[in-house]
Design a protein around this motif. Sequence first.
Motif, PDB file in Angstrom:
ATOM      1  N   GLN A  52     -10.915   2.876 -15.709  1.00 22.83           N
ATOM      2  CA  GLN A  52     -12.182   2.506 -15.074  1.00 22.83           C
ATOM      3  C   GLN A  52     -12.173   1.074 -14.556  1.00 22.83           C
ATOM      4  O   GLN A  52     -12.996   0.706 -13.720  1.00 22.83           O
ATOM      5  CB  GLN A  52     -13.333   2.670 -16.070  1.00 22.83           C
ATOM      6  CG  GLN A  52     -13.538   4.081 -16.532  1.00 22.83           C
ATOM      7  CD  GLN A  52     -14.607   4.143 -17.608  1.00 22.83           C
ATOM      8  OE1 GLN A  52     -15.658   3.516 -17.487  1.00 22.83           O
ATOM      9  NE2 GLN A  52     -14.340   4.894 -18.661  1.00 22.83           N
ATOM     10  N   PRO A  55      -9.243  -1.782  -9.845  1.00 22.12           N
ATOM     11  CA  PRO A  55     -10.058  -2.008  -8.652  1.00 22.12           C
ATOM     12  C   PRO A  55     -10.037  -0.806  -7.709  1.00 22.12           C
ATOM     13  O   PRO A  55      -9.023  -0.117  -7.580  1.00 22.12           O
ATOM     14  CB  PRO A  55      -9.395  -3.225  -7.991  1.00 22.12           C
ATOM     15  CG  PRO A  55      -8.702  -3.923  -9.112  1.00 22.12           C
ATOM     16  CD  PRO A  55      -8.246  -2.824 -10.035  1.00 22.12           C
ATOM     17  N   GLU A  56     -11.165  -0.576  -7.067  1.00 22.20           N
ATOM     18  CA  GLU A  56     -11.293   0.551  -6.149  1.00 22.20           C
ATOM     19  C   GLU A  56     -10.235   0.478  -5.053  1.00 22.20           C
ATOM     20  O   GLU A  56      -9.943  -0.593  -4.522  1.00 22.20           O
ATOM     21  CB  GLU A  56     -12.686   0.541  -5.521  1.00 22.20           C
ATOM     22  CG  GLU A  56     -12.982   1.790  -4.737  1.00 22.20           C
ATOM     23  CD  GLU A  56     -14.420   1.859  -4.267  1.00 22.20           C
ATOM     24  OE1 GLU A  56     -14.648   2.487  -3.221  1.00 22.20           O
ATOM     25  OE2 GLU A  56     -15.295   1.272  -4.932  1.00 22.20           O
ATOM     26  N   GLY A  57      -9.660   1.617  -4.752  1.00 23.57           N
ATOM     27  CA  GLY A  57      -8.658   1.687  -3.704  1.00 23.57           C
ATOM     28  C   GLY A  57      -7.247   1.351  -4.157  1.00 23.57           C
ATOM     29  O   GLY A  57      -6.315   1.360  -3.351  1.00 23.57           O
ATOM     30  N   ARG A  80      -1.076  -0.898  -4.413  1.00 22.73           N
ATOM     31  CA  ARG A  80      -1.820  -0.402  -3.248  1.00 22.73           C
ATOM     32  C   ARG A  80      -0.807  -0.066  -2.160  1.00 22.73           C
ATOM     33  O   ARG A  80       0.365  -0.409  -2.260  1.00 22.73           O
ATOM     34  CB  ARG A  80      -2.834  -1.419  -2.756  1.00 22.73           C
ATOM     35  CG  ARG A  80      -2.212  -2.676  -2.221  1.00 22.73           C
ATOM     36  CD  ARG A  80      -3.231  -3.606  -1.629  1.00 22.73           C
ATOM     37  NE  ARG A  80      -2.527  -4.840  -1.304  1.00 22.73           N
ATOM     38  CZ  ARG A  80      -3.066  -6.014  -1.248  1.00 22.73           C
ATOM     39  NH1 ARG A  80      -4.336  -6.146  -1.495  1.00 22.73           N
ATOM     40  NH2 ARG A  80      -2.358  -7.064  -0.940  1.00 22.73           N
ATOM     41  N   SER A 110      -5.478  -4.944 -14.570  1.00 23.34           N
ATOM     42  CA  SER A 110      -6.664  -4.684 -13.743  1.00 23.34           C
ATOM     43  C   SER A 110      -7.508  -5.933 -13.572  1.00 23.34           C
ATOM     44  O   SER A 110      -7.961  -6.244 -12.468  1.00 23.34           O
ATOM     45  CB  SER A 110      -7.507  -3.570 -14.366  1.00 23.34           C
ATOM     46  OG  SER A 110      -6.794  -2.356 -14.376  1.00 23.34           O
TER      47      SER A 110
END
Length: 122
Positions: A52, A55-57, A80, A110
């Motif tokens: 959770q 980070p998004e993406g 990424r 994270s």
Amino acid sequence: MTDLKALVERIEGASEGSWALDWAIHLRDGLDGKGMYGSHPYYTASLDAAMQLVPEGCGWIAAWGQIRAEEQMGGARITRNARFIGHHANYDVIAEADAATPALALCAASLRARILKGSDDE
């Protein structure tokens, strides 16, 4: 960001997950909680909960094991831009962390990714 960096250092130095670290992460993210003994995810003890914090993406990798004797047993990377060529994946590493367990390492990586991406609000 100093507080976030200090929290990452505490996580990397921990020998196991703890409610105190989980609560510090929970409060740091401004997440809704029910008090010191209230409910919050066990980020530092569970990979499911630690996910959770990614980070998004971004993608993530976490594993047990060590290459050198002085290394911790858990390691994690936040990634990424994954590109697959046949059976091989190439990706950009945003942040890495080593800790006593994969869950601790994923938490630290994270939070470190948030620092490096500048998404920390401080």
